[in-house]
Design a protein around this motif. Structure first.
Motif, PDB file in Angstrom:
ATOM      1  N   PRO A  22       0.815  -1.224   0.000  1.00  0.00           N
ATOM      2  CA  PRO A  22       0.000   0.000   0.000  1.00  0.00           C
ATOM      3  C   PRO A  22       0.848   1.273   0.000  1.00  0.00           C
ATOM      4  N   ARG A  23       1.940   1.284   0.754  1.00  0.00           N
ATOM      5  CA  ARG A  23       2.816   2.455   0.771  1.00  0.00           C
ATOM      6  C   ARG A  23       3.508   2.647  -0.581  1.00  0.00           C
ATOM      7  N   ILE A  24       3.990   1.552  -1.182  1.00  0.00           N
ATOM      8  CA  ILE A  24       4.648   1.655  -2.480  1.00  0.00           C
ATOM      9  C   ILE A  24       3.655   2.108  -3.545  1.00  0.00           C
ATOM     10  N   GLU A  25       2.445   1.559  -3.485  1.00  0.00           N
ATOM     11  CA  GLU A  25       1.420   1.937  -4.463  1.00  0.00           C
ATOM     12  C   GLU A  25       1.108   3.425  -4.373  1.00  0.00           C
ATOM     13  N   ALA A  27       3.173   5.749  -3.331  1.00  0.00           N
ATOM     14  CA  ALA A  27       4.332   6.454  -3.868  1.00  0.00           C
ATOM     15  C   ALA A  27       4.317   6.455  -5.392  1.00  0.00           C
ATOM     16  N   LEU A  28       3.888   5.354  -5.983  1.00  0.00           N
ATOM     17  CA  LEU A  28       3.816   5.286  -7.446  1.00  0.00           C
ATOM     18  C   LEU A  28       2.729   6.213  -7.986  1.00  0.00           C
ATOM     19  N   ARG A  29       1.616   6.306  -7.284  1.00  0.00           N
ATOM     20  CA  ARG A  29       0.545   7.214  -7.712  1.00  0.00           C
ATOM     21  C   ARG A  29       1.007   8.669  -7.667  1.00  0.00           C
ATOM     22  N   ALA A  30       1.888   8.970  -6.701  1.00  0.00           N
ATOM     23  CA  ALA A  30       2.374  10.343  -6.541  1.00  0.00           C
ATOM     24  C   ALA A  30       3.562  10.657  -7.440  1.00  0.00           C
ATOM     25  N   GLU A  31       4.099   9.651  -8.099  1.00  0.00           N
ATOM     26  CA  GLU A  31       5.276   9.836  -8.953  1.00  0.00           C
ATOM     27  C   GLU A  31       4.951  10.726 -10.152  1.00  0.00           C
ATOM     28  N   LYS A  32       5.748  11.778 -10.359  1.00  0.00           N
ATOM     29  CA  LYS A  32       5.522  12.707 -11.460  1.00  0.00           C
ATOM     30  C   LYS A  32       6.151  12.229 -12.760  1.00  0.00           C
ATOM     31  N   ARG A  33       7.145  11.356 -12.669  1.00  0.00           N
ATOM     32  CA  ARG A  33       7.827  10.849 -13.849  1.00  0.00           C
ATOM     33  C   ARG A  33       7.064   9.656 -14.428  1.00  0.00           C
ATOM     34  N   PRO A  38       4.257  -0.612 -17.565  1.00  0.00           N
ATOM     35  CA  PRO A  38       2.906  -0.128 -17.309  1.00  0.00           C
ATOM     36  C   PRO A  38       2.322  -0.789 -16.055  1.00  0.00           C
ATOM     37  N   GLN A  39       1.428  -0.086 -15.401  1.00  0.00           N
ATOM     38  CA  GLN A  39       0.900  -0.520 -14.117  1.00  0.00           C
ATOM     39  C   GLN A  39       0.359  -1.955 -14.144  1.00  0.00           C
ATOM     40  N   ASP A  40      -0.309  -2.340 -15.226  1.00  0.00           N
ATOM     41  CA  ASP A  40      -0.917  -3.662 -15.270  1.00  0.00           C
ATOM     42  C   ASP A  40       0.093  -4.778 -15.543  1.00  0.00           C
ATOM     43  N   GLN A  41       1.377  -4.406 -15.729  1.00  0.00           N
ATOM     44  CA  GLN A  41       2.410  -5.403 -15.992  1.00  0.00           C
ATOM     45  C   GLN A  41       3.455  -5.503 -14.885  1.00  0.00           C
ATOM     46  N   VAL A  42       3.285  -4.732 -13.828  1.00  0.00           N
ATOM     47  CA  VAL A  42       4.302  -4.696 -12.765  1.00  0.00           C
ATOM     48  C   VAL A  42       4.554  -6.084 -12.182  1.00  0.00           C
ATOM     49  N   PHE A  43       3.499  -6.856 -11.963  1.00  0.00           N
ATOM     50  CA  PHE A  43       3.632  -8.180 -11.348  1.00  0.00           C
ATOM     51  C   PHE A  43       3.522  -9.310 -12.378  1.00  0.00           C
ATOM     52  N   ALA A  44       3.777  -9.009 -13.639  1.00  0.00           N
ATOM     53  CA  ALA A  44       3.546 -10.001 -14.697  1.00  0.00           C
ATOM     54  C   ALA A  44       4.295 -11.305 -14.460  1.00  0.00           C
TER      55      ALA A  44
END
Length: 221
Positions: A22-25, A27-33, A38-44
């Motif tokens: 939850p904390r990492i997620e 941080a990723l939502r707040a990432e400006k870069r 892609p988000q749907d492939q992070v855990f592929a």
């Protein structure tokens, strides 16, 4: 449609997903870069193989930071990626020297079809900034994945310091551990070349009574 966590099957039981993700997620939502993959492939890579299906583990560092390369599998890239990422070009060079052939494209997902877990120790990267998410805490997931896989012997291909540090607790007497420098960078042409990881892994699998990995030809996998 299932959420990313629901698609993980047994991996979702790891404490990381309740305690750390939850904390990492956030941080990723707040990432400006821009972030890869892609988000749907992070855990592929984890979605592709359940724990009991894993025969071989190849640990990478973090995803390719180049647009349209990373798709959630360590060292693998989309099929139409040209030129090959430098690390993958060196992997294929060693493979040709080791077993006489290599895949025609950058897409290594057919390895995963055969039980090879292609897992990065850090699962996301900002565009153009290798190791840019090294401090997010993804390494806790790697630790727990390797702990879950300690229930029986497996082969581990550990290329570079990040992978070797992550797998330091893997027992080298019951498991096969092949360790060398990372296949790219200033040391990429030292002990990675000539380490013969592909033939050695298949010889070990044979000794375990398991089928070898077809490393080179996706059509025959």
């Amino acid at each position: 449609m299932k959420s990313p966590i629901e698609r993980l099957g047994a991996w979702a039981e790891l404490p990381f997903f309740a305690d750390d993700y939850p904390r990492i997620e956030a941080a990723l939502r707040a990432e400006k870069r821009e972030v890869f993959p892609p988000q749907d492939q992070v855990f592929a890579a984890l979605e592709h193989l359940q724990p009991d299906e894993v025969q071989v583990v190849i640990l990478g560092q973090d995803p390719y930071p180049t647009p349209n390369h990373a798709h959630g599998y360590a060292f693998s890239a989309d099929e139409d990626t040209r030129p090959l990422p430098r690390s993958l070009a060196n992997i294929f060079k060693e493979m040709r020297n080791d077993i006489g052939a290599a895949p025609q494209t950058a897409d290594l997902r057919f390895w995963a079809d055969q039980g090879v877990l292609l897992l990065n120790t850090v699962l996301t990267v900002p565009a153009g900034q290798p190791k840019g998410h090294e401090g997010l805490g993804w390494q806790k997931l790697t630790d727990q994945v390797l702990g879950r896989l300690s229930d029986r012997p497996r082969a581990y291909l550990l290329w570079g310091g990040s992978a070797q540090k992550a797998a330091a607790s893997v027992d080298g007497t019951t498991n096969l551990k092949i360790q060398s420098h990372h296949p790219v960078g200033m040391y990429g042409n030292l002990d990675f070349f000539g380490s013969r990881p592909f033939s050695r892994t298949n010889a070990w699998l044979h000794d375990q009574g398991l089928p070898p990995i077809n490393w080179a030809n996706p059509e025959a996998a």
